[in-house]
Design a protein around this motif. Structure first.
Motif, PDB file in Angstrom:
ATOM      1  N   PRO A  84       0.900  -1.202   0.179  1.00  0.00           N
ATOM      2  CA  PRO A  84       0.169  -0.078   0.028  1.00  0.00           C
ATOM      3  C   PRO A  84       0.857   1.266  -0.001  1.00  0.00           C
ATOM      4  N   ASP A  85       0.778   2.184  -0.908  1.00  0.00           N
ATOM      5  CA  ASP A  85       1.230   3.473  -1.035  1.00  0.00           C
ATOM      6  C   ASP A  85       2.636   3.472  -0.921  1.00  0.00           C
TER       7      ASP A  85
ATOM      8  N   ALA B 261      -8.919  -1.882   2.488  1.00  0.00           N
ATOM      9  CA  ALA B 261      -7.790  -1.089   1.953  1.00  0.00           C
ATOM     10  C   ALA B 261      -8.383   0.297   0.889  1.00  0.00           C
TER      11      ALA B 261
ATOM     12  N   LEU C 108      -9.808  -3.944  -4.439  1.00  0.00           N
ATOM     13  CA  LEU C 108      -8.293  -3.892  -4.452  1.00  0.00           C
ATOM     14  C   LEU C 108      -7.702  -4.753  -5.275  1.00  0.00           C
TER      15      LEU C 108
ATOM     16  N   ASN D  24      -7.473   5.844  -1.754  1.00  0.00           N
ATOM     17  CA  ASN D  24      -8.118   4.713  -1.036  1.00  0.00           C
ATOM     18  C   ASN D  24      -9.735   4.809  -1.143  1.00  0.00           C
TER      19      ASN D  24
END
Length: 461
Positions: A48-49, A213, A220, A235
């Motif tokens: 994530p990110d 998420a 996702l 998100n």
């Protein structure tokens, strides 16, 4: 038994992919599929990110992506059918082993595997043919003999140039599977290959709907959110219809910080980064805080020409390091004649030796201020000028870095100066004294040697 053991060894040694020529990964790739198709060494980060999603395996690790979140397919060879022969070695029947393979190809990465052909003893080694009529152009199969005789060992190499273009609207199957048969000419038996291309990431085949998420407002896939209608954001955390989405504070990295770092416009609570005049340069990040051009320069090139600029930080290519990727990690230039890096008296940094005092020289081989300087260089001086001494048979190899000037007598030698050692040494060859100076130079050392020696009984040579 010996044949089976050899087959097993070949199988273990050859079931490994070979790397294609290095290419540049598409760091701006918007999907995992687009990333892995941009080059055979390109990998995708599903964390994530992340700071960057598409780069080489090492590039992603240096950018902080956990190894468990890196997707980097390299293809696969599986033996589907591998029956053993129960016939004696002198049988009149042809036997092929294994009988069937499944090959998944990542374009640009070849797959190699062995094939054993047991021939009738009276039969000469036949030519092998491959039926590739249903295989598209760009998928190549190469056969090469590893061992001739009985049995015959053949190495099979399969490689695809690239994934099919999205613009190709032909009805032909674009990624397989395709079936190919390898057949010894004159026989009906063949080895079956099932070939398919890896052009889609495994994670692209599965979606996690209403993912936590993605704030429950999107699916996702490969670490990225695909937001449902009316939701937006990395998100999916913002409702487009909500009045909160118009608040520019959502576009600030911290209270009172410039909106979108002064590099973009706040739209629906999210930053749209401004375009640069140079299309190769871009801003990125949630608040447009990153750029791919604001990195250190070396040799008038960004990241020294040996790396990529990501969010103001250089991601260096393999074998290069430092903040501007100007430091080479190669060590060949630091190897001394004693086959040790920096003669064992220093560290090899950026391709150059950093010597421990008082040692100097390109490979820390010199010590002009040491008490044993004269003794240290005696054998090289003796073999270079007089052709005697312990190093006479290997003088060129071990003493080639020493530059020598010969004068007639010691009276012709220069006057004493700082940083020059004056030496008087005795030769074991004739028990005569000879004279020379030594001074350090960047290439190794400089000696001025008197040709005339002082020998026993006052005689000179």
């Amino acid at each position: 038994m010996a044949v089976k053991l050899l087959c097993l060894c070949l199988l273990l040694a050859l079931l490994c992919p070979s790397w294609a020529r290095k290419q540049t990964c598409l760091t701006s790739a918007s999907s995992c599929d687009e990333c892995i198709q941009s080059g055979p060494e390109c990998a995708w980060c599903t964390a994530p990110d992340p700071d960057i999603r598409c780069h080489s395996m090492k590039g992603l690790r240096r950018a902080g992506c956990p190894k468990s979140h890196i997707y980097n397919p390299q293809g696969l060879v599986q033996v589907v059918k591998n029956e053993s022969s129960t016939e004696p070695a002198d049988t009149k029947t042809l036997f092929l082993q294994p009988q069937e393979f499944s090959v998944r190809l990542r374009p640009g990465v070849s797959q190699t595997f062995p094939l054993t052909i047991t021939m009738p003893t009276e039969q000469s080694v036949p030519e092998l043919t491959t039926d590739t009529t249903n295989v598209p152009a760009g998928v190549n199969i190469t056969l090469s003999r590893v061992m001739t005789g009985h049995p015959l060992f053949v190495q099979v190499t399969v490689e695809a140039a690239q994934c099919p273009s999205k613009s190709d609207d032909s009805n032909q199957n674009q990624t397989g599977p395709w079936f190919v048969h390898i057949t010894p000419r004159g026989f009906s038996l063949s080895v079956k290959l099932e070939i398919s291309l890896d052009c889609q990431c495994d994670c692209s085949r599965s979606r996690e709907e209403s993912s936590v998420a993605c704030s429950g407002h999107g699916a996702l896939m490969c670490g990225q959110c695909e937001c449902y209608d009316s939701y937006t954001g990395q998100n999916c955390q913002r409702d487009k219809d909500s009045s909160f989405s118009q608040n520019v504070d959502f576009c600030r990295s911290r209270p009172k910080a410039p909106v979108c770092s002064g590099r973009g416009e706040c739209v629906d609570g999210f930053c749209e980064c401004e375009a640069r005049a140079n299309p190769q340069q871009r801003y990125s990040g949630r608040f447009c805080e990153c750029s791919n051009f604001d990195c250190p320069y070396a040799n008038a090139k960004i990241c020294g020409g040996h790396g990529m600029c990501e969010c103001g930080r250089c991601l260096c290519e393999d074998d290069w390091t430092d903040e501007d990727c100007s430091c080479s990690m190669e060590t060949a230039s630091c190897m001394a004649t004693n086959q040790q890096l920096c003669s064992g008296r220093g560290m090899c940094l950026c391709g150059k030796c950093k010597c421990e005092p008082p040692f100097t020289g390109p490979t820390c081989e010199s010590c002009p201020y040491c008490q044993n300087t004269c003794q240290q260089h005696m054998e090289c001086v003796e073999c270079r000028v007089f052709g005697t001494g312990r190093k006479k048979d290997r003088c060129d190899q071990q003493c080639g870095s020493l530059s020598v000037t010969v004068v007639e007598t010691r009276d012709d030698m220069p006057q004493p100066e700082e940083n020059i050692s004056f030496c008087k040494m005795i030769s074991r060859h004739d028990s005569c004294y000879f004279y020379y100076t030594f001074s350090h130079t960047p290439s190794g050392g400089q000696s001025i040697v008197a040709r005339a020696k002082d020998c026993p009984h006052g005689l000179s040579k």
